[in-house]
Design a protein around this motif. Structure first.
Motif, PDB file in Angstrom:
ATOM      1  N   ASP A 170       1.748   9.172   5.387  1.00 44.24           N
ATOM      2  CA  ASP A 170       2.058  10.511   4.867  1.00 44.24           C
ATOM      3  C   ASP A 170       3.519  10.880   5.080  1.00 44.24           C
ATOM      4  O   ASP A 170       4.046  11.707   4.334  1.00 44.24           O
ATOM      5  CB  ASP A 170       1.155  11.566   5.487  1.00 44.24           C
ATOM      6  CG  ASP A 170      -0.252  11.542   4.918  1.00 44.24           C
ATOM      7  OD1 ASP A 170      -0.441  11.007   3.795  1.00 44.24           O
ATOM      8  OD2 ASP A 170      -1.169  12.051   5.586  1.00 44.24           O
ATOM      9  N   GLN A 197       1.228   4.133  -3.048  1.00 42.84           N
ATOM     10  CA  GLN A 197       1.026   5.567  -2.865  1.00 42.84           C
ATOM     11  C   GLN A 197       2.265   6.356  -3.274  1.00 42.84           C
ATOM     12  O   GLN A 197       2.164   7.426  -3.891  1.00 42.84           O
ATOM     13  CB  GLN A 197       0.635   5.876  -1.423  1.00 42.84           C
ATOM     14  CG  GLN A 197      -0.760   5.405  -1.078  1.00 42.84           C
ATOM     15  CD  GLN A 197      -1.193   5.854   0.300  1.00 42.84           C
ATOM     16  OE1 GLN A 197      -1.047   7.014   0.648  1.00 42.84           O
ATOM     17  NE2 GLN A 197      -1.717   4.929   1.083  1.00 42.84           N
ATOM     18  N   ASP A 224       0.836  -1.204   0.000  1.00 43.66           N
ATOM     19  CA  ASP A 224       0.000   0.000   0.000  1.00 43.66           C
ATOM     20  C   ASP A 224       0.871   1.254   0.000  1.00 43.66           C
ATOM     21  O   ASP A 224       0.609   2.208  -0.743  1.00 43.66           O
ATOM     22  CB  ASP A 224      -0.908   0.045   1.237  1.00 43.66           C
ATOM     23  CG  ASP A 224      -1.934  -1.064   1.302  1.00 43.66           C
ATOM     24  OD1 ASP A 224      -2.294  -1.623   0.245  1.00 43.66           O
ATOM     25  OD2 ASP A 224      -2.371  -1.383   2.442  1.00 43.66           O
ATOM     26  N   ALA A 259       2.448   6.418  -7.088  1.00 42.19           N
ATOM     27  CA  ALA A 259       1.444   7.327  -7.639  1.00 42.19           C
ATOM     28  C   ALA A 259       1.903   8.775  -7.504  1.00 42.19           C
ATOM     29  O   ALA A 259       1.789   9.565  -8.449  1.00 42.19           O
ATOM     30  CB  ALA A 259       0.097   7.118  -6.952  1.00 42.19           C
ATOM     31  N   LEU A 260       2.445   9.131  -6.342  1.00 37.68           N
ATOM     32  CA  LEU A 260       2.952  10.490  -6.149  1.00 37.68           C
ATOM     33  C   LEU A 260       4.153  10.750  -7.051  1.00 37.68           C
ATOM     34  O   LEU A 260       4.273  11.832  -7.627  1.00 37.68           O
ATOM     35  CB  LEU A 260       3.317  10.727  -4.689  1.00 37.68           C
ATOM     36  CG  LEU A 260       3.905  12.113  -4.380  1.00 37.68           C
ATOM     37  CD1 LEU A 260       2.948  13.236  -4.782  1.00 37.68           C
ATOM     38  CD2 LEU A 260       4.289  12.210  -2.912  1.00 37.68           C
ATOM     39  N   LEU A 275       5.161  10.164   1.858  1.00 37.62           N
ATOM     40  CA  LEU A 275       4.792  11.090   0.788  1.00 37.62           C
ATOM     41  C   LEU A 275       5.468  12.447   1.008  1.00 37.62           C
ATOM     42  O   LEU A 275       5.986  13.055   0.058  1.00 37.62           O
ATOM     43  CB  LEU A 275       3.274  11.225   0.712  1.00 37.62           C
ATOM     44  CG  LEU A 275       2.521   9.895   0.527  1.00 37.62           C
ATOM     45  CD1 LEU A 275       1.020  10.118   0.527  1.00 37.62           C
ATOM     46  CD2 LEU A 275       2.982   9.159  -0.718  1.00 37.62           C
TER      47      LEU A 275
END
Length: 145
Positions: free
Chosen positions: A131, A34, A30, A37-38, A134
């Motif tokens: 986060d 993410q 997961d 994708a970022l 990210l």
């Protein structure tokens, strides 16, 4: 296209199963999804690597140096607090290195408060769960610009 290396440390293959109060329920897949994708949104590439072997982690850092990646993100887990071998491998790098932790290591057990990487990394992001990764990628991309 700029290339970034995401290094996941010891026990991270157990994310989603291990201590959800500290680490949440997101799995390593997961988190990587993410991040990727970022990365696409930012116009960069991220290669993720996870190991439970300290020696293999050092070898992957060496390979990142040889491959001339543009930046490195690392969540070394418990190695953060005592692995001078990984610290020395990271010190070889000439690109921005961002240290990441899902939990706030400064609000946990005393032994987790010290990072042996702190003196050689560009910065540290902790306490924001997924986060943190990210935010770390955004910081690394900006630092590598």
């Amino acid at each position: 296209m700029k290339q970034f290396l995401m290094l996941h440390g010891i026990n991270h293959n157990m994310f989603g199963k291990r201590d959800p109060a500290q680490y949440g329920t997101a799995t390593l897949d997961d988190i990587d999804a993410q991040l990727h994708a970022l990365a696409q949104e930012l116009g960069v590439a991220v290669q993720s690597y996870q190991t439970n072997s300290e020696a293999d982690m050092c070898l992957r850092i060496h390979q990142g140096f040889i491959d001339q990646v543009d930046g490195v993100l690392i969540n070394a887990g418990a190695w953060t607090h005592y692995s001078y071998g990984i610290r020395d491998a990271l010190a070889i790098l000439t690109v921005p290195v961002v240290e990441i932790h899902m939990s706030n290591i400064h609000a946990r057990e005393e032994f987790r408060h010290k990072s042996v990487f702190a003196e050689i990394v560009k910065g540290q992001i902790c306490g924001f769960g997924v986060d943190s990764y990210l935010l770390g990628l955004r910081a690394a991309v900006r630092a590598a610009a």
